[in-house]
Motif scaffolding. Structure first.
Motif, PDB file in Angstrom:
ATOM      1  N   LYS A   1       0.874   4.179  -2.819  1.00  0.00           N
ATOM      2  CA  LYS A   1      -0.260   5.390  -2.485  1.00  0.00           C
ATOM      3  C   LYS A   1      -0.248   6.316  -3.490  1.00  0.00           C
TER       4      LYS A   1
ATOM      5  N   MET B   1      -7.472   0.527  -1.500  1.00  0.00           N
ATOM      6  CA  MET B   1      -6.501  -0.538  -1.631  1.00  0.00           C
ATOM      7  C   MET B   1      -6.875  -1.263  -0.447  1.00  0.00           C
TER       8      MET B   1
ATOM      9  N   TYR C   1      -3.236   0.891   8.404  1.00  0.00           N
ATOM     10  CA  TYR C   1      -1.928   1.271   7.719  1.00  0.00           C
ATOM     11  C   TYR C   1      -1.519   2.496   8.205  1.00  0.00           C
TER      12      TYR C   1
ATOM     13  N   MET D   1       0.962  -1.364  -0.106  1.00  0.00           N
ATOM     14  CA  MET D   1      -0.043  -0.059   0.157  1.00  0.00           C
ATOM     15  C   MET D   1       0.877   1.144   0.028  1.00  0.00           C
TER      16      MET D   1
END
Length: 270
Positions: free
Chosen positions: A5, A13, A24, A1
């Protein structure tokens, strides 16, 4: 991720990968700033910190005693006995192999010796005896108690123990001959050859006996007998028995056998 990004939305995602946005971002913060205060505390915890925390919570660890006196003293003049168990204590049926051993119990009046006889299939303690002396008579009483409980036993029943003088004695040989039981012994000094007996002593002492002091032999006798018959045989759950007690396990076998015989009789009658 993190690598993608710039090309994809974090929310999308996270949804596709089955994770959360919060997870995250928490990972990203840890990567930038290092572990939090709680994680840092965990990395420097030592035995004293854990001990202090357990005392505050009223917790106490259970560990076996380090004292292990030697009870296996072989009689050099004893007759030879084969190992009919070969460490296969559980033969899939009751009264195939009985396991026996002697252990020391410390009291305020001196040593108390305990001999026990167990069934290798159900793990039940069938007989036991306690005395100030660890002679052949001690084992004889435990074995006769087991034989009385079982009443009828198969002709190929094996009585397995170590090569201590009590088990290689003439007295016990004659008792086994009288009761129709075949003696079996492991090798001298090889604890694994009588491992099931050793595991019972570890359970007795770790879970019960070593957790308190015993001023008199009489008190120790009474409470050990109670623990064996009420707690170990009837209440303690064994993973090897599908988490049932030895007595419950044997009762289930008796019920299954009775149902099988009933069905057989009905089939023959039809």
């Amino acid at each position: 991720m993190d690598a993608e990004k710039a090309n994809f939305e974090i929310t999308r995602m996270a949804r596709l990968l089955g994770v959360t946005r919060q997870g995250y971002y928490a990972w990203q913060r840890r990567r930038q700033h290092g572990p939090g205060s709680r994680a840092q505390r965990r990395t420097v915890i030592d035995r004293k910190t854990v001990a202090a925390s357990m005392r505050r919570q009223g917790l106490e660890g259970i560990s076996p005693s380090m004292f292990t006196p030697v009870t296996t003293i072989q009689d050099p003049a004893a007759r030879g006995f084969a190992d009919h168990a070969q460490r296969r204590w559980d033969q899939g049926r009751l009264d195939a192999i009985w396991i026996s051993d002697i252990t020391y119990l410390r009291t305020g009046e001196g040593w108390l010796y305990l001999a026990a006889v167990r069934d290798g299939h159900s793990r039940r303690v069938l007989g036991w005896a306690m005395d100030e002396c660890q002679d052949a008579g001690l084992v004889d009483r435990a074995l006769r108690m087991a034989r009385t409980l079982r009443r009828d036993v198969p002709d190929d029943l094996v009585f397995h123990a170590d090569r201590g003088t009590q088990y290689t004695s003439k007295t016990l040989f004659e008792t086994c001959e009288e009761l129709g039981i075949r003696q079996s012994m492991g090798r001298t000094g090889v604890c694994w050859d009588n491992a099931m007996a050793e595991s019972f002593w570890a359970t007795l002492k770790t879970e019960f006996y070593d957790r308190r002091s015993w001023p008199t032999r009489a008190e120790a006798r009474r409470e050990v007998a109670r623990w064996i018959e009420i707690v170990f045989n009837r209440r303690r759950l064994h993973s090897s028995l599908d988490y049932t007690s030895p007595v419950a396990f044997e009762n289930a076998i008796d019920r299954d056998q009775a149902e099988t015989e009933e069905h057989t009789d009905q089939a023959q009658a039809a």
